[in-house]
Design a protein around this motif. Structure first.
Motif, PDB file in Angstrom:
ATOM      1  N   THR A 222      -0.401  -8.616  -2.603  1.00 47.81           N
ATOM      2  CA  THR A 222       0.214  -7.014  -1.551  1.00 47.81           C
ATOM      3  C   THR A 222       1.739  -7.343  -0.424  1.00 47.81           C
ATOM      4  OG1 THR A 222      -1.088  -8.957   0.605  1.00 47.81           O
ATOM      5  CG2 THR A 222      -1.618  -7.473  -0.746  1.00 47.81           C
TER       6      THR A 222
ATOM      7  N   SER B  25      -8.435   2.137   6.780  1.00 43.61           N
ATOM      8  CA  SER B  25      -8.550   2.563   5.411  1.00 43.61           C
ATOM      9  C   SER B  25      -8.519   4.308   5.273  1.00 43.61           C
ATOM     10  CB  SER B  25      -9.414   2.355   4.553  1.00 43.61           C
ATOM     11  OG  SER B  25      -9.595   2.635   3.734  1.00 43.61           O
TER      12      SER B  25
ATOM     13  N   GLU C 215      -0.773   1.179  -1.470  1.00 40.98           N
ATOM     14  CA  GLU C 215      -1.872   1.930  -0.511  1.00 40.98           C
ATOM     15  C   GLU C 215      -3.322   1.853  -1.572  1.00 40.98           C
ATOM     16  OE1 GLU C 215      -1.594   5.733  -2.651  1.00 40.98           O
ATOM     17  OE2 GLU C 215       0.161   4.155  -2.071  1.00 40.98           O
TER      18      GLU C 215
ATOM     19  N   ILE D  51      -4.110   1.850   4.701  1.00 42.54           N
ATOM     20  CA  ILE D  51      -3.716   2.403   3.740  1.00 42.54           C
ATOM     21  C   ILE D  51      -4.993   4.129   2.979  1.00 42.54           C
ATOM     22  CG2 ILE D  51      -3.690  -0.025   2.697  1.00 42.54           C
ATOM     23  CD1 ILE D  51      -6.844   0.144   1.945  1.00 42.54           C
TER      24      ILE D  51
ATOM     25  N   GLY E 253      -5.990   0.107  -2.022  1.00 45.54           N
ATOM     26  CA  GLY E 253      -6.542  -1.187  -1.534  1.00 45.54           C
ATOM     27  C   GLY E 253      -7.531  -1.542  -1.811  1.00 45.54           C
TER      28      GLY E 253
ATOM     29  N   SER F  77      -5.621  -5.932   1.348  1.00 50.49           N
ATOM     30  CA  SER F  77      -4.760  -5.383   2.053  1.00 50.49           C
ATOM     31  C   SER F  77      -4.207  -6.716   2.860  1.00 50.49           C
ATOM     32  CB  SER F  77      -5.355  -4.638   3.269  1.00 50.49           C
ATOM     33  OG  SER F  77      -5.538  -3.361   2.740  1.00 50.49           O
TER      34      SER F  77
END
Length: 499
Positions: free
Chosen positions: A457, A259, A428, A401, A430, A248
């Motif tokens: 990213t 997250s 998403e 994410i 990560g 990320s």
């Protein structure tokens, strides 16, 4: 075109990503495996499931790849933290793995405090003794399964065991080792002081590597089973949260991540290990060399929503269950949910607390309950942000994410409750992306993880907090925080009635 593979060994499934040099996901396969819950508070898995499902996923990925396997240069890993895999002298598994969300070790946590000292433990490991960590699990096996413990020659974390099976090499690395309560986080070495205090042979601890370090190549057997080249390089990898941070772009001061997976974390980058949060949040080694991160944890974040779906909407997918979420007003028509369905981590290290719906009314519909669950998860994560803010960390922009980044309404709820800009990334996933980035960096594609992150990213949308919503959520958050204090003793007394 060259490629790398990121393997994300999660709690419910292994996800395998094939990524090219432009940072594009060229293939993705996921394979699930069961969670074993013999008793309340127990959470285990058979490590062989991880290996078998990963081999199947790799085979399927390669079968669907239209290029040459020779062009897949490297593999690295992200993995669920804290889990205990005990091996004998022949590196055979001695028992099921005890996972991060297992809470049977309350006694052993107290034993650690008595043997090491609470202040000394924080000084060395930067973390309090909590049921989820690895050392309490080792001590539980030593006390309750002595015949098994006597055969133990080494322990591994879950993704380290998987990597061993793919390479025949035994190692761990700093970001995962930081979650064991056996690592001196600042000095980056196993603590002989802690081992001596609790009566463990330090040789039980495996050799340590950096997350991007080269371990070896895959074995001929794995190459044959998957279709990968025997020349495929394997790199150490990192803990899921460290890899989530890498994937990320949380690689410099001022960067923060939310997250939401099975558990939920709020993670903030740290240049050094000298900040003092007094154990209120975790302090771990980053997957980036000589960096750290602080982190608050909600044990049952996405799991709370999955539990709700499995219980009340088993035959629907999430999109159907959440249809109309945006039409439910802030506060879910007077309904609050606390996501303590498996205990809680931050800011309450409490294995006995359990979840609540407060304010149920005959007029409430299922979608109100769904909104309350999502708001409750986000309130819990906000308690970690509150701790960071109180220590004068500026949290005004957060990368989101995981499952919480898949729903537009939930992303806006995060912006409003956190009172911060929320960034949604093009992917998403990560942890899996972060694992692939470690392989790409290890292969020499880029001069730094930061350079790699600039390619891998991409932010695709920003959600701004809405002032009116922020005010309403501040009022609701103050009510949410009362629930723990007012149900703590009740849940403690109820615990003896659980299976």
């Amino acid at each position: 075109m060259k490629y790398v593979i990121g393997i994300d060994l999660g709690t419910s499934a292994v996800k395998v990503l094939l990524i090219n040099q432009q940072g594009e996901v060229s293939g993705e396969v996921s394979k699930s495996y069961p969670l074993l819950t013999e008793k309340s508070g127990y959470s285990e898995q058979n490590p062989e499931e991880w290996v078998n499902k990963t081999i199947k996923a790799l085979k399927e990925l390669i079968a669907g790849f239209d290029g040459s396997s020779e062009n897949i240069e490297g593999i690295s890993f992200s993995g669920q933290m804290h889990g205990l895999v005990l091996l004998d002298k022949d590196h055979q598994v001695l028992r099921n793995a005890i996972l991060w969300n297992d809470t049977r070790t309350t006694k052993q946590c107290q034993d650690i405090y008595e043997l090491v000292g609470e202040d000394r433990l924080l000084t060395i490991t930067k973390n309090p003794a909590l049921e989820g960590f690895t050392l309490p699990k080792i001590l539980w096996v030593k006390e309750n399964e002595p015949s098994i413990f006597e055969k133990a020659s080494t322990f591994l974390l879950p993704k380290d065991y998987l990597r061993y099976r793919l390479t025949s090499q035994i190692h761990s690395e700093y970001s995962d080792a930081a979650g064991t309560l056996l690592l001196n986080v600042g000095e980056k070495k196993w603590s002989s002081e802690i081992c001596d205090a609790v009566g463990l042979d330090i040789n039980l601890c495996p050799p340590l590597l950096e997350s991007h370090d080269f371990v070896g190549t895959i074995t001929p057997e794995i190459a044959s089973q998957t279709g990968l080249s025997e020349a495929t390089k394997v790199f150490a990898g990192g803990a899921d949260n460290a890899c989530g941070a890498i994937g990320s772009g949380i690689l410099e001061e001022g960067k923060t991540l939310c997250s939401i997976g099975t558990s939920g974390v709020v993670l903030s980058y740290e240049e050094s290990n000298d900040r003092d949060f007094q154990g209120k949040v975790h302090y771990f080694n980053h997957g980036k060399e000589d960096a750290f991160y602080t982190m608050g944890v909600t044990l049952a974040a996405g799991y709370s929503l999955s539990w709700f779906k499995d219980t009340f909407a088993a035959n629907e997918d999430f999109d159907v269950m959440l249809h109309g979420l945006e039409d439910v007003p802030i506060g879910a028509n007077g309904l609050l949910f606390t996501p303590y369905i498996v205990g809680e981590r931050t800011p309450y290290a409490d294995a006995l607390i359990r979840g609540s719906f407060i304010g149920m009314d005959a007029s409430h519909k299922r979608i109100d309950f769904a909104r309350a669950v999502i708001e409750g998860i986000t309130f819990s994560l906000n308690e970690s942000i509150e701790i960071f803010s109180e220590s004068r960390k500026n949290i005004d922009s957060i990368v989101s994410i995981g499952g919480g980044a898949k729903n537009e309404t939930w992303l806006q709820i995060q912006a409003d409750i956190f009172n911060a800009k929320i960034q949604k990334l093009s992917s998403e996933q990560g942890p899996g992306i972060g694992a692939a980035m470690l392989a790409a960096y290890g292969c020499g594609w880029y001069s730094s993880l930061k350079e790699c992150a600039d390619i891998f990213t991409q932010s695709v949308k920003i959600y701004e907090p809405i002032e009116e919503n922020v005010k309403k959520y501040k009022e609701l958050f103050s009510l949410y925080k009362l629930v723990y204090q007012q149900t703590k003793e009740l849940n403690k007394k109820l615990s003896r009635f659980r299976k």
